[in-house]
Structure formats: structure tokens, C-alpha cells
Design a protein around this motif. Structure first.
Motif, PDB file in Angstrom:
ATOM      1  N   THR A 191       0.837  -1.201   0.000  1.00  0.00           N
ATOM      2  CA  THR A 191       0.000   0.000   0.000  1.00  0.00           C
ATOM      3  C   THR A 191       0.868   1.246   0.000  1.00  0.00           C
ATOM      4  OG1 THR A 191      -1.922  -1.028   1.078  1.00  0.00           O
ATOM      5  CG2 THR A 191      -1.657   1.343   1.363  1.00  0.00           C
ATOM      6  N   ALA A 192       1.855   1.290   0.880  1.00  0.00           N
ATOM      7  CA  ALA A 192       2.714   2.469   0.997  1.00  0.00           C
ATOM      8  C   ALA A 192       3.538   2.693  -0.268  1.00  0.00           C
ATOM      9  CB  ALA A 192       3.638   2.322   2.203  1.00  0.00           C
ATOM     10  N   THR A 193       4.133   1.630  -0.811  1.00  0.00           N
ATOM     11  CA  THR A 193       4.975   1.812  -1.994  1.00  0.00           C
ATOM     12  C   THR A 193       4.142   2.167  -3.227  1.00  0.00           C
ATOM     13  OG1 THR A 193       5.013  -0.585  -2.384  1.00  0.00           O
ATOM     14  CG2 THR A 193       6.852   0.367  -1.144  1.00  0.00           C
ATOM     15  N   THR A 194       2.921   1.640  -3.313  1.00  0.00           N
ATOM     16  CA  THR A 194       2.042   2.017  -4.424  1.00  0.00           C
ATOM     17  C   THR A 194       1.667   3.483  -4.328  1.00  0.00           C
ATOM     18  OG1 THR A 194       1.137  -0.217  -4.634  1.00  0.00           O
ATOM     19  CG2 THR A 194      -0.186   1.584  -5.532  1.00  0.00           C
ATOM     20  N   LEU A 195       1.344   3.955  -3.137  1.00  0.00           N
ATOM     21  CA  LEU A 195       1.001   5.369  -2.953  1.00  0.00           C
ATOM     22  C   LEU A 195       2.201   6.260  -3.249  1.00  0.00           C
ATOM     23  CD1 LEU A 195      -1.202   5.033   0.247  1.00  0.00           C
ATOM     24  CD2 LEU A 195      -1.988   5.546  -2.073  1.00  0.00           C
ATOM     25  N   GLY A 201       4.283   9.731  -9.626  1.00  0.00           N
ATOM     26  CA  GLY A 201       3.861   9.563 -11.013  1.00  0.00           C
ATOM     27  C   GLY A 201       4.795   8.670 -11.805  1.00  0.00           C
ATOM     28  N   LEU A 202       5.281   7.607 -11.168  1.00  0.00           N
ATOM     29  CA  LEU A 202       6.256   6.725 -11.813  1.00  0.00           C
ATOM     30  C   LEU A 202       5.606   5.830 -12.864  1.00  0.00           C
ATOM     31  CD1 LEU A 202       8.418   5.463  -8.804  1.00  0.00           C
ATOM     32  CD2 LEU A 202       8.862   7.400 -10.324  1.00  0.00           C
ATOM     33  N   ALA A 207      12.786   1.479  -6.899  1.00  0.00           N
ATOM     34  CA  ALA A 207      13.025   1.400  -5.457  1.00  0.00           C
ATOM     35  C   ALA A 207      13.856   2.565  -4.944  1.00  0.00           C
ATOM     36  CB  ALA A 207      13.700   0.076  -5.113  1.00  0.00           C
ATOM     37  N   SER A 208      14.807   3.034  -5.741  1.00  0.00           N
ATOM     38  CA  SER A 208      15.680   4.118  -5.290  1.00  0.00           C
ATOM     39  C   SER A 208      14.915   5.423  -5.113  1.00  0.00           C
ATOM     40  CB  SER A 208      16.835   4.308  -6.282  1.00  0.00           C
ATOM     41  OG  SER A 208      16.362   4.763  -7.542  1.00  0.00           O
ATOM     42  N   ARG A 209      13.870   5.635  -5.898  1.00  0.00           N
ATOM     43  CA  ARG A 209      13.072   6.850  -5.771  1.00  0.00           C
ATOM     44  C   ARG A 209      12.001   6.709  -4.686  1.00  0.00           C
ATOM     45  NH1 ARG A 209      10.986   9.492 -11.146  1.00  0.00           N
ATOM     46  NH2 ARG A 209      10.645  11.152  -9.605  1.00  0.00           N
ATOM     47  N   VAL A 210      11.506   5.511  -4.512  1.00  0.00           N
ATOM     48  CA  VAL A 210      10.504   5.261  -3.471  1.00  0.00           C
ATOM     49  C   VAL A 210      11.125   5.370  -2.082  1.00  0.00           C
ATOM     50  CG1 VAL A 210       9.094   3.430  -2.429  1.00  0.00           C
ATOM     51  CG2 VAL A 210       8.954   3.868  -4.897  1.00  0.00           C
ATOM     52  N   VAL A 238      -4.537   5.901 -13.275  1.00  0.00           N
ATOM     53  CA  VAL A 238      -3.734   6.871 -12.523  1.00  0.00           C
ATOM     54  C   VAL A 238      -2.253   6.557 -12.714  1.00  0.00           C
ATOM     55  CG1 VAL A 238      -3.146   7.721 -10.215  1.00  0.00           C
ATOM     56  CG2 VAL A 238      -5.533   7.278 -10.808  1.00  0.00           C
ATOM     57  N   LYS A 239      -1.481   7.550 -13.065  1.00  0.00           N
ATOM     58  CA  LYS A 239      -0.053   7.362 -13.286  1.00  0.00           C
ATOM     59  C   LYS A 239       0.615   6.889 -11.993  1.00  0.00           C
ATOM     60  CE  LYS A 239       3.809   9.672 -15.603  1.00  0.00           C
ATOM     61  NZ  LYS A 239       4.273  10.954 -16.199  1.00  0.00           N
ATOM     62  N   GLY A 240       1.355   5.819 -12.093  1.00  0.00           N
ATOM     63  CA  GLY A 240       2.027   5.260 -10.924  1.00  0.00           C
ATOM     64  C   GLY A 240       1.264   4.144 -10.252  1.00  0.00           C
ATOM     65  N   MET A 241       0.010   3.913 -10.651  1.00  0.00           N
ATOM     66  CA  MET A 241      -0.820   2.900 -10.000  1.00  0.00           C
ATOM     67  C   MET A 241      -0.392   1.490 -10.396  1.00  0.00           C
ATOM     68  SD  MET A 241      -3.273   2.110  -7.964  1.00  0.00           S
ATOM     69  CE  MET A 241      -3.916   3.770  -7.658  1.00  0.00           C
TER      70      MET A 241
END
Length: 286
Positions: A191-195, A201-202, A207-210, A238-241
Motif C-alpha cells: 500500500t505504501a509503496t504504491t502510494l 507519477g512513476l 526502489a531508489s526513488r521510493v 492513474v499514473k504510478g498505479m
């Protein structure tokens, strides 16, 4: 030495390959093992089959890539199901792995260890069937809790009905009455990494940006409201979803937001490092 760790969660199965003190990569297969446990604490046969097969496939991958040791652990869906033992038996039959069913408080400590090692701070892990909070100060664990509420449980019980979600979340989070966060607080899990990916907007997971992305309580509340106002199909655009989480992410976002409020956390830092690394630290001495 190359080591493989497999996390059998309520929403997905994940593989981590590790060597020379670092994570080489992680892979995920969404199987929804915990589907339906909000209604009845029994794992469905179809969920058992596809999840056990996913574990066996990851075990083969680990062997093919030269892992000298492979471990598998399971969390809320298996430990809370009446037929969790049947699932573990199925996995052993398929690939020979003995599944370590982790208690809730220990799961919370695994998450914290994955993020901080032996350092101080807090960790929130919104999973599919449970949510954990763990906090350490002065190298002493102050709180280690697991609550039977997660994104899959919420979706099964409430769908996207905000009033029902809020009521169920509030009841579950009463376990945190009187608890206040200490130090820097991290959020781990799908949930956290998806948000985080949505916030950034990935196009592809990075992982390095998250890792260490800061999200304020106001931003989290806003994301939860926006996502709950959409249909699952709208969320997929949604972008990144992560489209595999589009149906459950609204309730998961609201749960993370409400947990932050309950703990008086003004901001969280998302971590790609989580209970997979924590299992290495606490259970495998790495």
C-alpha cells in the motif's frame, strides 16, 4: 553467499534475492491468498492452489539462480486461517519448503528491523489482512502491535464505502489508544509503496526513488479521498498505479492515513526495505 527469502502475504507472494550484504532484487506475484477471510477465517481452495504454486515457482527461481539457502515465511492470512496448516502442507509438497508462520508482534518487529536494523524510530505496515506498528527508542522496543485490519480485509468487508471503511478502521485502530509515535516513522508494504509511486507519477517501479519519500499527513489524507472517489477502473489509469492493487488501494490509503492520525504522525517516509530484509536480520542472523 546468495540467499532467497519468500514472503507469503495476504495479497501477494514476494521473492527477495540477497547476497554480499545487499538486496539484489525483489519480485512479486499477486495471488490474494487472504481473499474472503473477512467473512470467514478460512483460506479458499483456489487461493491456496495459486499461492502455493507461486511460492514453488519462486523457490525454483532461487535454486536456478544459485541460492544456497531459501526461506519462506507467512503472515496474517495463514496465521489467522483455520486451515493455514493445510496451506503450509501444500507448499511443502510442491517444493519442500517449510513455511515459518510469523506471529503478529514478530511481524511488526521484522518490518522495523528491515527499515532500521537496530536503530530507533517507528514503522507502519499496512498489509492485506493486518496492519503492524512497531516503535523503538534507545534500542528498546516500546510498542509492537498487529491489528486484524488490512487492505484486502477492508475491500472484502466494505468495498469503497467510505463510511463503512471509516467505522471498521476506527474499531481496529482502538488497539493504538494512548500510543504516540516516537522518532522518524516509516511506512512499508505494498500500500505504501504504491502510494509513493502515485505521488511520484512513476511509469515503472523504482526502489531508489521510493526509498525515503516523504509524504505528509495532509497529502496522505488527500490521496485517500481522491482514490476513494474513483472507481477501480479509473484508478488503473492513474499514473504510478499498480493495476493489481487498484481495487483495494482506496481502503488501504484510508487505513494508512487514519493510522498516521491515530499516532499523531505528521509525516511518514516510505521504505522499499521491509520485512523481507527484516527476516534476514532477525531470523537468519544477517
Amino acid at each position: 553467499m546468495k540467499i532467497a527469502v519468500i514472503d507469503i502475504g495476504s495479497n501477494s507472494v514476494r521473492l527477495m534475492m540477497w547476497a554480499d550484504g545487499k538486496t539484489l532484487y525483489k519480485r512479486v506475484c499477486t495471488t490474494r491468498l487472504g481473499a474472503g477471510i473477512a467473512e470467514r477465517p478460512v483460506l479458499r481452495e483456489d487461493a491456496i492452489v495459486r499461492t502455493a504454486e507461486a511460492v514453488a515457482a519462486f523457490a525454483r527461481t532461487a535454486e536456478e539462480e544459485g541460492a544456497e539457502q531459501t526461506a519462506a515465511f507467512a503472515t496474517a492470512a495463514v496465521r489467522s486461517a483455520e486451515n493455514g496448516g493445510l496451506f503450509c502442507k501444500r507448499v511443502k509438497e510442491l517444493c519442500g519448503l517449510i513455511v515459518d508462520v510469523v506471529p503478529g508482534e514478530e511481524e511488526a518487529q521484522l518490518g522495523l528491523a528491515g527499515v532500521l536494523g537496530n536503530g530507533d524510530g517507528g514503522m507502519i505496515d499496512v498489509g492485506g489482512a493486518s496492519t503492524e506498528y512497531c516503535c523503538r527508542k534507545g534500542r528498546k522496543t516500546l510498542v509492537s502491535l498487529s491489528m486484524n485490519v488490512g487492505a484486502v480485509r477492508l475491500f472484502d468487508a466494505c468495498g469503497d464505502d467510505k463510511d463503512k471503511l471509516t467505522q471498521k478502521i476506527s474499531l481496529a485502530l482502538s488497539a493504538l489508544d494512548g500510543v504516540k509515535a516516537q522518532g522518524k516513522t516509516y511506512a512499508v508494504g505494498g500500500t505504501a509503496t504504491t502510494l509513493a509511486c502515485v505521488a511520484l507519477g512513476l511509469e515503472e517501479y523504482d526502489a531508489s526513488r521510493v526509498q525515503d519519500l516523504r509524504i505528509t499527513a495532509e497529502e496522505m489524507d488527500g490521496m485517500a479521498r481522491r482514490l476513494l472517489a474513483m472507481t477501480a477502473e479509473e484508478r488503473k489509469a492513474v499514473k504510478g498505479m499498480d493495476v493489481r492493487r487498484a481495487d483495494i488501494i482506496g481502503g488501504g490509503a484510508l487505513l494508512l492515513s487514519e493510522t498516521m492520525k491515530k499516532l499523531s504522525v505528521g509525516e511518514i517516509y516510505v521504505s522499499d526495505r521491509d520485512n523481507l530484509e527484516g527476516y534476514l536480520v532477525r531470523r537468519m542472523g544477517r
